[in-house]
Design a protein around this motif. Structure first.
Motif, PDB file in Angstrom:
ATOM      1  N   ILE A  13       0.829  -1.209   0.000  1.00 25.25           N
ATOM      2  CA  ILE A  13       0.000   0.000   0.000  1.00 25.25           C
ATOM      3  C   ILE A  13       0.860   1.254   0.000  1.00 25.25           C
ATOM      4  O   ILE A  13       0.574   2.216  -0.711  1.00 25.25           O
ATOM      5  CB  ILE A  13      -0.960  -0.024   1.214  1.00 25.25           C
ATOM      6  N   LEU A  14       1.957   1.209   0.783  1.00 28.39           N
ATOM      7  CA  LEU A  14       2.843   2.374   0.817  1.00 28.39           C
ATOM      8  C   LEU A  14       3.484   2.607  -0.554  1.00 28.39           C
ATOM      9  O   LEU A  14       3.655   3.753  -0.987  1.00 28.39           O
ATOM     10  CB  LEU A  14       3.917   2.188   1.896  1.00 28.39           C
ATOM     11  N   LEU A  15       3.799   1.522  -1.251  1.00 30.71           N
ATOM     12  CA  LEU A  15       4.375   1.673  -2.593  1.00 30.71           C
ATOM     13  C   LEU A  15       3.355   2.312  -3.544  1.00 30.71           C
ATOM     14  O   LEU A  15       3.697   3.155  -4.375  1.00 30.71           O
ATOM     15  CB  LEU A  15       4.818   0.301  -3.125  1.00 30.71           C
ATOM     16  N   VAL A  16       2.093   1.905  -3.386  1.00 34.39           N
ATOM     17  CA  VAL A  16       1.054   2.509  -4.226  1.00 34.39           C
ATOM     18  C   VAL A  16       0.951   4.001  -3.933  1.00 34.39           C
ATOM     19  O   VAL A  16       0.857   4.824  -4.856  1.00 34.39           O
ATOM     20  CB  VAL A  16      -0.308   1.813  -3.981  1.00 34.39           C
ATOM     21  N   GLU A  17       1.023   4.362  -2.646  1.00 37.15           N
ATOM     22  CA  GLU A  17       0.929   5.782  -2.315  1.00 37.15           C
ATOM     23  C   GLU A  17       2.106   6.554  -2.930  1.00 37.15           C
ATOM     24  O   GLU A  17       1.919   7.674  -3.428  1.00 37.15           O
ATOM     25  CB  GLU A  17       0.879   5.997  -0.792  1.00 37.15           C
ATOM     26  N   ALA A  18       3.293   5.946  -2.897  1.00 39.86           N
ATOM     27  CA  ALA A  18       4.460   6.594  -3.513  1.00 39.86           C
ATOM     28  C   ALA A  18       4.168   6.878  -4.982  1.00 39.86           C
ATOM     29  O   ALA A  18       4.429   7.972  -5.489  1.00 39.86           O
ATOM     30  CB  ALA A  18       5.687   5.707  -3.354  1.00 39.86           C
ATOM     31  N   ALA A  19       3.575   5.882  -5.647  1.00 42.53           N
ATOM     32  CA  ALA A  19       3.257   6.051  -7.065  1.00 42.53           C
ATOM     33  C   ALA A  19       2.231   7.169  -7.255  1.00 42.53           C
ATOM     34  O   ALA A  19       2.333   7.974  -8.194  1.00 42.53           O
ATOM     35  CB  ALA A  19       2.723   4.737  -7.629  1.00 42.53           C
ATOM     36  N   LEU A  20       1.240   7.229  -6.354  1.00 40.97           N
ATOM     37  CA  LEU A  20       0.191   8.244  -6.482  1.00 40.97           C
ATOM     38  C   LEU A  20       0.765   9.662  -6.362  1.00 40.97           C
ATOM     39  O   LEU A  20       0.228  10.599  -6.941  1.00 40.97           O
ATOM     40  CB  LEU A  20      -0.883   8.039  -5.408  1.00 40.97           C
ATOM     41  N   MET A  25       3.262  15.780  -8.084  1.00 44.79           N
ATOM     42  CA  MET A  25       4.615  16.286  -8.317  1.00 44.79           C
ATOM     43  C   MET A  25       4.727  16.830  -9.740  1.00 44.79           C
ATOM     44  O   MET A  25       5.294  17.900  -9.974  1.00 44.79           O
ATOM     45  CB  MET A  25       5.651  15.191  -8.088  1.00 44.79           C
ATOM     46  N   VAL A  26       4.139  16.109 -10.685  1.00 45.75           N
ATOM     47  CA  VAL A  26       4.146  16.571 -12.072  1.00 45.75           C
ATOM     48  C   VAL A  26       3.408  17.907 -12.165  1.00 45.75           C
ATOM     49  O   VAL A  26       3.858  18.847 -12.829  1.00 45.75           O
ATOM     50  CB  VAL A  26       3.488  15.507 -12.988  1.00 45.75           C
ATOM     51  N   PRO A  37       8.426  18.885  -1.814  1.00 48.48           N
ATOM     52  CA  PRO A  37       7.389  18.406  -0.890  1.00 48.48           C
ATOM     53  C   PRO A  37       6.837  17.037  -1.269  1.00 48.48           C
ATOM     54  O   PRO A  37       6.226  16.364  -0.441  1.00 48.48           O
ATOM     55  CB  PRO A  37       6.296  19.477  -0.994  1.00 48.48           C
ATOM     56  N   PHE A  38       7.015  16.643  -2.528  1.00 48.33           N
ATOM     57  CA  PHE A  38       6.482  15.348  -2.952  1.00 48.33           C
ATOM     58  C   PHE A  38       7.588  14.309  -3.061  1.00 48.33           C
ATOM     59  O   PHE A  38       7.370  13.126  -2.800  1.00 48.33           O
ATOM     60  CB  PHE A  38       5.761  15.501  -4.286  1.00 48.33           C
ATOM     61  N   LEU A  39       8.790  14.777  -3.406  1.00 49.21           N
ATOM     62  CA  LEU A  39       9.905  13.855  -3.615  1.00 49.21           C
ATOM     63  C   LEU A  39      10.337  13.206  -2.292  1.00 49.21           C
ATOM     64  O   LEU A  39      10.548  11.991  -2.240  1.00 49.21           O
ATOM     65  CB  LEU A  39      11.086  14.616  -4.229  1.00 49.21           C
ATOM     66  N   ILE A  40      10.407  14.015  -1.239  1.00 53.59           N
ATOM     67  CA  ILE A  40      10.859  13.470   0.051  1.00 53.59           C
ATOM     68  C   ILE A  40       9.900  12.388   0.574  1.00 53.59           C
ATOM     69  O   ILE A  40      10.320  11.275   0.879  1.00 53.59           O
ATOM     70  CB  ILE A  40      11.044  14.599   1.093  1.00 53.59           C
ATOM     71  N   PRO A  41       8.576  12.670   0.665  1.00 52.96           N
ATOM     72  CA  PRO A  41       7.681  11.589   1.122  1.00 52.96           C
ATOM     73  C   PRO A  41       7.700  10.400   0.183  1.00 52.96           C
ATOM     74  O   PRO A  41       7.594   9.250   0.628  1.00 52.96           O
ATOM     75  CB  PRO A  41       6.300  12.252   1.150  1.00 52.96           C
ATOM     76  N   MET A  42       7.854  10.662  -1.118  1.00 54.17           N
ATOM     77  CA  MET A  42       7.851   9.553  -2.068  1.00 54.17           C
ATOM     78  C   MET A  42       9.005   8.598  -1.788  1.00 54.17           C
ATOM     79  O   MET A  42       8.814   7.376  -1.726  1.00 54.17           O
ATOM     80  CB  MET A  42       7.980  10.124  -3.476  1.00 54.17           C
ATOM     81  N   LEU A  43      10.205   9.159  -1.578  1.00 53.41           N
ATOM     82  CA  LEU A  43      11.369   8.316  -1.295  1.00 53.41           C
ATOM     83  C   LEU A  43      11.190   7.594   0.037  1.00 53.41           C
ATOM     84  O   LEU A  43      11.523   6.411   0.160  1.00 53.41           O
ATOM     85  CB  LEU A  43      12.642   9.182  -1.276  1.00 53.41           C
ATOM     86  N   ILE A  88       6.015  19.786   4.615  1.00 54.70           N
ATOM     87  CA  ILE A  88       7.281  20.225   4.015  1.00 54.70           C
ATOM     88  C   ILE A  88       7.102  21.550   3.271  1.00 54.70           C
ATOM     89  O   ILE A  88       7.989  22.408   3.284  1.00 54.70           O
ATOM     90  CB  ILE A  88       7.814  19.121   3.077  1.00 54.70           C
ATOM     91  N   SER A  89       5.935  21.731   2.649  1.00 53.83           N
ATOM     92  CA  SER A  89       5.695  22.971   1.892  1.00 53.83           C
ATOM     93  C   SER A  89       5.229  24.112   2.789  1.00 53.83           C
ATOM     94  O   SER A  89       4.904  25.184   2.293  1.00 53.83           O
ATOM     95  CB  SER A  89       4.656  22.715   0.807  1.00 53.83           C
ATOM     96  N   HIS A  90       5.164  23.868   4.090  1.00 54.20           N
ATOM     97  CA  HIS A  90       4.710  24.882   5.054  1.00 54.20           C
ATOM     98  C   HIS A  90       3.316  25.408   4.702  1.00 54.20           C
ATOM     99  O   HIS A  90       3.031  26.589   4.883  1.00 54.20           O
ATOM    100  CB  HIS A  90       5.698  26.050   5.150  1.00 54.20           C
ATOM    101  N   SER A  91       2.456  24.527   4.186  1.00 56.71           N
ATOM    102  CA  SER A  91       1.115  24.967   3.799  1.00 56.71           C
ATOM    103  C   SER A  91       0.223  25.161   5.017  1.00 56.71           C
ATOM    104  O   SER A  91      -0.754  25.903   4.971  1.00 56.71           O
ATOM    105  CB  SER A  91       0.475  23.940   2.874  1.00 56.71           C
ATOM    106  N   MET A  92       0.537  24.433   6.102  1.00 57.74           N
ATOM    107  CA  MET A  92      -0.280  24.509   7.315  1.00 57.74           C
ATOM    108  C   MET A  92       0.613  24.652   8.530  1.00 57.74           C
ATOM    109  O   MET A  92       1.750  24.185   8.517  1.00 57.74           O
ATOM    110  CB  MET A  92      -1.132  23.241   7.437  1.00 57.74           C
ATOM    111  N   PRO A  93       0.087  25.291   9.588  1.00 57.15           N
ATOM    112  CA  PRO A  93       0.952  25.648  10.734  1.00 57.15           C
ATOM    113  C   PRO A  93       1.618  24.465  11.429  1.00 57.15           C
ATOM    114  O   PRO A  93       2.822  24.512  11.673  1.00 57.15           O
ATOM    115  CB  PRO A  93       0.018  26.408  11.684  1.00 57.15           C
TER     116      PRO A  93
END
Lengths: 482, 482
Positions: A13-20, A25-26, A37-43, A88-93
């Motif tokens: 499931i975690l691999l699927v989330e990485a793919a999602l 990111m695109v 913000p997407f690359l770090i969680p993906m890795l 990571i993107s500091h979108s929320m406090p």
């Protein structure tokens, strides 16, 4: 307890989330935003996913309690990792805020802690809405559509994740059922995007609102939600599609293979449309003095009824300012929810039909004690097992709601805000009344309350039991549920 | 349907009500007030009673549906006639108001449309509170205690009138059971009057408050309710007696005949005291900043918890001004109610225990599908019939509450007032929150809403089914409940 198998599936499931995560990111890169913000969680996800799915299970057997545990753990893990792009993107406090927003996304609740949405990055906004789309049909259904799983084991997962009192397979193979469901889901989403584009909505906005509609989530990219466009055409398209995504997906499959009769005899569907019609007309009559004409009132009433009964939560008007009758009807629709087997939350019309019919049947028996009373839905008798589980669902549902309201009241907000915040979260609606109304948000609650509400959202989306039984199903000895 | 027998029993009940009216008439004459408001309804009742009870039944057989019809008709008729003293004495503006107040009295709700209580005549005030005492233990139980009735027929009446999921006879003869219950009830009421007199309360006030406590009603002869005396002693006496009248009366009988063990193993009793203790302590902690010391907070918290859980409704403080947590707890206590077989209303602790245990048992079964799960209360398995009827009770209860809230919302009051007015009436509490808070009243509602709330009070007192099934049980053909 097959812990190795649970870890193995979690890894997948975690691999699927990485793919999602590649999709947002695109989008971020397309709009020249940072991909970080997407690359770090993906890795991180790939690393954890590979580690976990390398645990080779000694046996592939899954029991009911394993199914409950997997579903609950998967949803919590996905939400924790899914919150990383926001953090990571500091979108929320705070991270709790990010977690709340992600749970709200995956559970298709749509409750937000954001006061200002429009200044967020495009990639982050896309991910926020995309979680609705992923969570709507279910993460494990998705996994089953991709990875082959033996039917006996998969059924426990399907049962634990797909809403409704009785879950069945459409076709003999479970993986094929999952593929069919996701196929219908994808086609309908694309159809909505196209219709919104035809009305002149930008592609990005069309995707965001189609994701929110399909998952019956309700996140928008505009502060004023769908009301920002002030377009009768968009109201109609989104209003109708919300209703459509609130229908049991099995019925679409029946339509596809030409079984129109099965669709027409669905008592749940008829009740669903009847409630929508009755609520729309009476609310329109109740709010007509607020608008220039009855037809305008009808337009706003229809959109809001459709949005609330399907537990989407989009708004075209601040219904918090509507008269008491309209607000009471909307709160009741929050409880009712959409059809079983749809992407909507709430108690589900099917359960209400079962509960109502049982009550009438039992009252009939009081008058004629010797008569034989069987509860029938669509001509078929309802098994006493389903009757009992529906009643227990109601009791546990009321219990979670009561305890949550009690705990939330410690934050000191007025009773309407407190109560409707819980109702909105456990039924996966999004907005409530008072300070959490359609033009308000959940920012003011304490961190502990946000975690409580996140629990309620997960409990509501997974139909209570996986979340409640997670702890006892993981413990070897569980004194409470001995 | 044995219509003649129904008419015959109704006639007897009206004669009993005529006899009951002598008491307030004597009080009125003692205070040199006009006896007319009592004499006219008394003569009307005697006339109607004699006419009805002269219909000689061809058979004395009573079926379940006859029992439901008698109970519902008796309570409606008694309230209509019982409203006459208020109407003739011009104590209240309209007959609907008088009817509302009488239903509120007999059902031991204690919700009032009066803004000013203290200027009412003594006779009328006495009758108003005496209806609580009569309604508390039940009118038909009273009739059974006086008139001999065959056991088989009487059980249907007892079952329909006495609150709780399972009603049993204490002794082999039904009439003796009724006599024992009324005996305990009378002795406890007198004990409270004596204790209040010892504290210096005037006899008239002591009677009024003892009637209100015994029936768990809540009508006072003071505008500020029990708070008017501002006496810790009265708070304690009334607070403790409210709790005592909320206990299953069967347990007092067991105490009397020395079966202390039966009393100690009552799960309902233990749960009841546990809830009271938990609610009192947490509310006291929540409101402690409003009072000079924690012990004062504890005193006010205990009185209010005792008053609300027993569905009495007396107030020593305006809890409408307490913090959200305290108000939420009090609203939950309104739902909980007292013990089955007491004079209190609400869902009843016994039902909550059954519902909770079933839920836990069914969740256990989800983890261990092969285990055998039986729900046990006090060591004995609960029959599936009681389980099912408890669940159906909950569903019908929620249904009546929802429809009532919907209809009441048309009056345009805020949501907290609307919702708690219904909750307060269906659970026979008295005060709610907002405009119907302890220092407010029900005067502002429309006449239609007052009739609706009167229906809710009767439905709550008679445990829903007699009121709901009255119409279909009287009709020969009932399409809805075919």
């Amino acid at each position: 307890m097959n812990r190795r198998m649970i870890a193995y599936i979690l890894g997948k499931i975690l691999l699927v989330e990485a793919a999602l995560l590649t999709l947002p990111m695109v989008v971020a890169m397309f709009y020249r935003e940072s991909a970080e913000p997407f690359l770090i969680p993906m890795l991180t996800l790939i690393l954890c996913g590979i580690l976990l799915s390398h645990i080779s299970p000694k046996s592939r057997a899954l029991y009911a309690r394993d199914g409950l545990a997997i579903v609950a753990l998967a949803w919590i893990a996905m939400s924790l990792f899914g919150a990383m792009p926001f953090y990571i993107s500091h979108s929320m406090p705070t991270f709790v805020d990010c977690f709340f927003e992600t749970v709200s996304g995956f559970t298709t609740t749509g409750a937000s802690i954001l006061t200002e949405i429009e200044h967020l990055g495009r990639g982050v906004l896309f991910w926020r809405s995309f979680t609705h789309w992923v969570g709507g049909m279910g993460v494990l259904v998705f996994v089953m559509a991709i990875f082959p799983a033996s039917d006996g084991h998969g059924m426990h997962l399907l049962r634990a994740e797909v809403p409704g009192p009785a879950v069945g397979k459409l076709v003999s193979r479970l993986g094929d059922t999952a593929k069919i469901l996701y196929g219908i889901y994808l086609v309908m989403t694309v159809a909505e995007i196209v219709l919104l584009l035809l009305g002149g909505m930008p592609l990005f906005d069309a995707c965001v609102h189609a994701f929110g509609t399909a998952g019956t989530g309700g996140f928008s990219c505009r502060n004023l939600s769908v009301g920002a466009y002030n377009s009768p055409y968009f109201d109609l398209v989104i209003g109708v599609f919300m209703l459509l995504f609130g229908v049991n997906f099995n019925l679409y499959y029946f339509l596809l293979i030409g079984k129109v009769r099965e669709v027409l005899r669905s008592e749940e569907l008829r009740t669903y449309f009847l409630i929508v019609a009755a609520a729309t007309v009476t609310i329109a009559w109740n709010i007509s003095h607020l608008f220039e004409s009855f037809s305008t009132a009808l337009r706003y009433a229809f959109f809001q009824v459709s949005s609330i009964i399907t537990t989407t939560g989009y708004a075209t008007a601040d219904f918090n300012l509507w008269p008491p009758y309209s607000r009471v009807v909307l709160v009741f629709l929050m409880f009712a929810g959409a059809c079983a087997g749809s992407t909507g939350g709430g108690i589900k019309i099917a359960r209400l039909v079962i509960l109502g019919k049982t009550a009438v049947s039992d009252m009939r028996q009081m008058l004629h004690p010797n008569a034989v009373a069987t509860v029938r839905i669509e001509g078929r008798p309802v098994s006493s097992k389903i009757l009992r589980s529906t009643h227990v669902f109601l009791v546990v549902y009321l219990l979670i709601m009561s305890i949550s309201t009690l705990l939330l009241s410690l934050d000191g907000f007025d009773l309407v805000t407190t109560f409707t915040a819980v109702v909105s979260c456990i039924n996966n609606i999004g907005p409530g009344l008072g300070q959490v109304g359609p033009m308000g948000n959940f920012a003011a609650f304490s961190p502990a309350s946000k975690i409580l509400l996140a629990f309620d959202m997960l409990a509501g989306r997974l139909e209570l039991f996986p979340m409640l039984l997670l702890a006892p199903s993981l413990w070897r000895r569980h004194s409470f549920l001995r």
